[in-house]
Enzyme design. Structure first.
Site, PDB file in Angstrom:
ATOM      1  N   GLU A 366       0.838  -1.213   0.000  1.00  0.00           N
ATOM      2  CA  GLU A 366       0.000   0.000   0.000  1.00  0.00           C
ATOM      3  C   GLU A 366       0.867   1.255   0.000  1.00  0.00           C
ATOM      4  OE1 GLU A 366      -2.955  -0.323  -0.802  1.00  0.00           O
ATOM      5  OE2 GLU A 366      -3.141  -2.463  -0.395  1.00  0.00           O
ATOM      6  N   HIS A 497     -14.231  -7.353  -5.590  1.00  0.00           N
ATOM      7  CA  HIS A 497     -13.316  -6.714  -6.544  1.00  0.00           C
ATOM      8  C   HIS A 497     -13.994  -6.440  -7.884  1.00  0.00           C
ATOM      9  CE1 HIS A 497      -9.911  -7.718  -3.936  1.00  0.00           C
ATOM     10  NE2 HIS A 497      -9.174  -6.946  -4.688  1.00  0.00           N
ATOM     11  N   ALA A 500     -18.198  -4.944  -7.000  1.00  0.00           N
ATOM     12  CA  ALA A 500     -18.420  -3.720  -6.224  1.00  0.00           C
ATOM     13  C   ALA A 500     -17.169  -2.847  -6.185  1.00  0.00           C
ATOM     14  CB  ALA A 500     -18.851  -4.076  -4.802  1.00  0.00           C
ATOM     15  N   GLY A 501     -16.099  -3.312  -6.840  1.00  0.00           N
ATOM     16  CA  GLY A 501     -14.862  -2.528  -6.889  1.00  0.00           C
ATOM     17  C   GLY A 501     -14.604  -2.127  -8.327  1.00  0.00           C
ATOM     18  N   TYR A 503     -12.520  -3.620 -10.473  1.00  0.00           N
ATOM     19  CA  TYR A 503     -11.751  -4.638 -11.192  1.00  0.00           C
ATOM     20  C   TYR A 503     -12.560  -5.459 -12.197  1.00  0.00           C
ATOM     21  CZ  TYR A 503      -7.507  -3.928  -8.481  1.00  0.00           C
ATOM     22  OH  TYR A 503      -6.369  -3.396  -7.933  1.00  0.00           O
TER      23      TYR A 503
END
Length: 585
Positions: A366, A497, A500-501, A503
């Site tokens: 991160e 991912h 709801a993300g 990707y």
């Protein structure tokens, strides 16, 4: 616009902004007219609502599972840190007298709790119960995501067709470095290189279980593999993850990470708590200075798991991007501000947060994202930092930073016993290095299953057709999983991912970026990791290209500027111990 006389006066960054803004506008339906535009907008609104509902269902389903255990025999094998967490969770659920020693203990599907059971609980029935609960999250009752997934896929396909594309994957790739064909080609190349190694992993595990006299040796299932793999790893490398935790306290890890950033990129990071408001008392705030001592960026760090209010996983995002246009009054530049969020075990009692080695890698990961955001030299806000970078190139700096966790001087600088201050013993470091490629084939296939099922659902899958989403997953798994998933496996219902993300038709980008990042790190290997001047020079070049140029230049051009050539998958396969490429399954 290109034909106007003004076009040539624009900087490369501004040209990129104009081109990407036009592309984005077209992908958002600006070229559609009348009924088509109305339909498109309706689809987009519905997709936003469905994605939000999907994520809410996952969070609620995760929270819903609570298993209270009062008999210590039932959780035999769980290490002290996990027992402490389970007791702490029980206290928060109203069992105020719960202790790590005497319980009661609360097991949840939150990642630290789930993983500790899968890795360490000797109770096979408990592992099975928790595993089945995990892979069927949000797949029944009021929280069932099955229909939501089908609606999402149907609407994505409809929007793609309105825009003139054959499928949603083509829409996704319009803003990526890869193409559908290139992504599929890479995934298959890596799958072929991983398959035989994964089969060997399974053979090794069965052989180990046979030697250990394990009763279920001929019937190893998914809830056994993680547990026995951990035992095999302990016997092979004598690395006990829980004992390792004692050497990785969060304060030491952060100090080492900041020292590495200073050596590689010439920056100084210092605590600036109190300078900005925070959303939780555990959140830290830091200032980043350049070699002259001038502030160039700031970031928040929110390290601990809070399952009732925070989703699982780890992520980094921007608070502000670097920008001239948005500079404060009297200033020439708005400085970038980032936030980093992790979900590791909080301090228990007077012990600091003790991290698994994987959690150490996650913090480095991160921080790599944060560095690209904070060390940008782009002054155009729309391509500064992580903005405007093609999605499949954005993981390059984060995965690149993970490599430093295996660099001897870096690791020895952070691995100090939290009580005695003793440095990680040399033999354990060597075993950590050797363990890096442990089950590399199996772990690679796991990611490839996710990447392949994602592309399959967004290219060939027909919503409402003869094949269900679960049929697709089972079919893909035949080529990407040595042991096929349970027939009742519903992991797709928790696959945030892609549903709801960001990707969707983009999960392959983790592997794409691994290729880029392993190749980037190999530049430091080529220069000589023990040659500090060469490392600093290469670090400077990395900062001036990968970290500084942001989205202001096409990622392939940026990579070539740093590396002197196009990326190759060879360093990734070499780092993972998967060379030479094995024959396909």
């Amino acid at each position: 616009m290109r034909e106007s006389s003004d076009w040539e006066t624009l900087s490369d960054a501004r040209k990129r902004i104009v081109e990407s803004q036009i592309k984005e506008a077209v992908l958002n339906g600006v070229a559609l007219e009348g009924d088509k535009r109305e339909q498109f907008n309706k689809f987009k609104q519905e997709l936003a609502r469905l994605s939000q509902k999907f994520e809410e269902n996952v969070l609620d389903a995760t929270k819903k599972f609570e298993k209270l255990i009062t008999d210590k025999k039932e959780i035999e094998g769980l290490p002290p840190t996990a027992l402490g967490l389970a007791a702490q969770t029980a206290v928060s659920k109203g069992h105020e007298n719960a202790t790590a020693e005497n319980g009661p203990w609360m097991i949840t599907l939150d990642a630290p709790s789930y993983m500790s059971v899968m890795q360490h609980a000797k109770n096979r029935a408990l592992r099975e119960e928790v595993y089945r609960a995990y892979v069927t999250r949000a797949s029944s009752g009021d929280l069932d995501n099955t229909e939501i997934i089908d609606q999402i896929l149907k609407l994505r396909l409809e929007t793609a067709k309105l825009l003139g594309y054959n499928n949603y994957a083509e829409v996704s790739m319009a803003t990526k470095m890869a193409t559908v064909d290139k992504a599929e080609e890479l995934l298959e190349q890596l799958r072929a290189a991983s398959w035989n190694a994964a089969v060997q992993d399974m053979d090794d595990l069965r052989q180990f279980c046979h030697t250990e006299g394990v009763t279920e040796v001929n019937d190893l299932s998914h809830w056994d593999i993680t547990f026995w793999s951990e035992r095999l790893r302990e016997s092979k490398y004598e690395i006990n993850e829980e004992e390792l935790r004692q050497y990785f306290s969060l304060p030491k890890v952060m100090d080492g990470l900041f020292n590495l950033a200073k050596m590689l990129f010439g920056i100084h990071i210092e605590a600036a708590d109190g300078l900005a408001p925070v959303w939780n008392e555990d959140v830290r705030f830091y200032r980043v200075k350049d070699s002259s001592g001038s502030p160039i960026a700031y970031f928040y760090f929110d390290p601990y798991s809070r399952p009732s209010e925070k989703r699982g996983g780890a992520w980094m995002d921007e608070v502000f991007s670097r920008s001239h246009v948005c500079s404060p009054k009297g200033g020439s530049l708005r400085l970038p501000v980032a936030h980093m969020v992790c979900n590791q075990m909080p301090p228990v009692g007077d012990k600091p947060s003790l991290m698994t080695f994987r959690e150490v890698e996650t913090v480095f990961h991160e921080f790599g994202h944060a560095l690209q955001h904070m060390l940008t030299k782009q002054d155009e806000g729309l391509v500064a930092g992580i903005r405007g970078i093609e999605w499949d190139a954005v993981e390059l700096p984060s995965q690149f930073m993970e490599n430093w966790c295996y660099h001897r001087d870096t690791l020895m600088g952070i691995a100090k016993h939290y009580e005695t201050g003793e440095t990680l013993p040399e033999d354990i470091y060597k075993k950590l290095l050797a363990a890096r490629t442990y089950r590399a084939g199996s772990l690679s296939l796991r990611q490839l299953r996710f990447g392949c099922v994602d592309l399959e659902l967004h290219t060939k899958y027909v919503p409402g057709g003869s094949e269900s989403i679960y049929d697709v997953d089972q079919r893909v798994s035949k080529k990407t999983q040595v042991i096929p998933p349970l027939l009742e496996d519903r992991f797709l219902c928790g696959f945030s991912h892609i549903f709801a993300g960001g990707y969707a038709a983009g999960y392959y980008s983790y592997k794409w970026a691994e290729v880029l990042s392993a190749d980037a790190f190999s530049a430091f290997e080529d220069a000589g990791l023990n040659d500090e001047k060469a490392v600093k020079d290469t670090g400077h070049r990395f900062r001036e290209t990968i970290l500084a140029l942001g989205g202001g230049k096409a990622p392939l051009e940026v990579f070539v500027e740093f590396r002197g050539r196009e990326p190759s998958p060879e360093p990734l396969l070499r780092h993972n111990g998967l060379l030479p490429v094995a024959t396909s399954a």
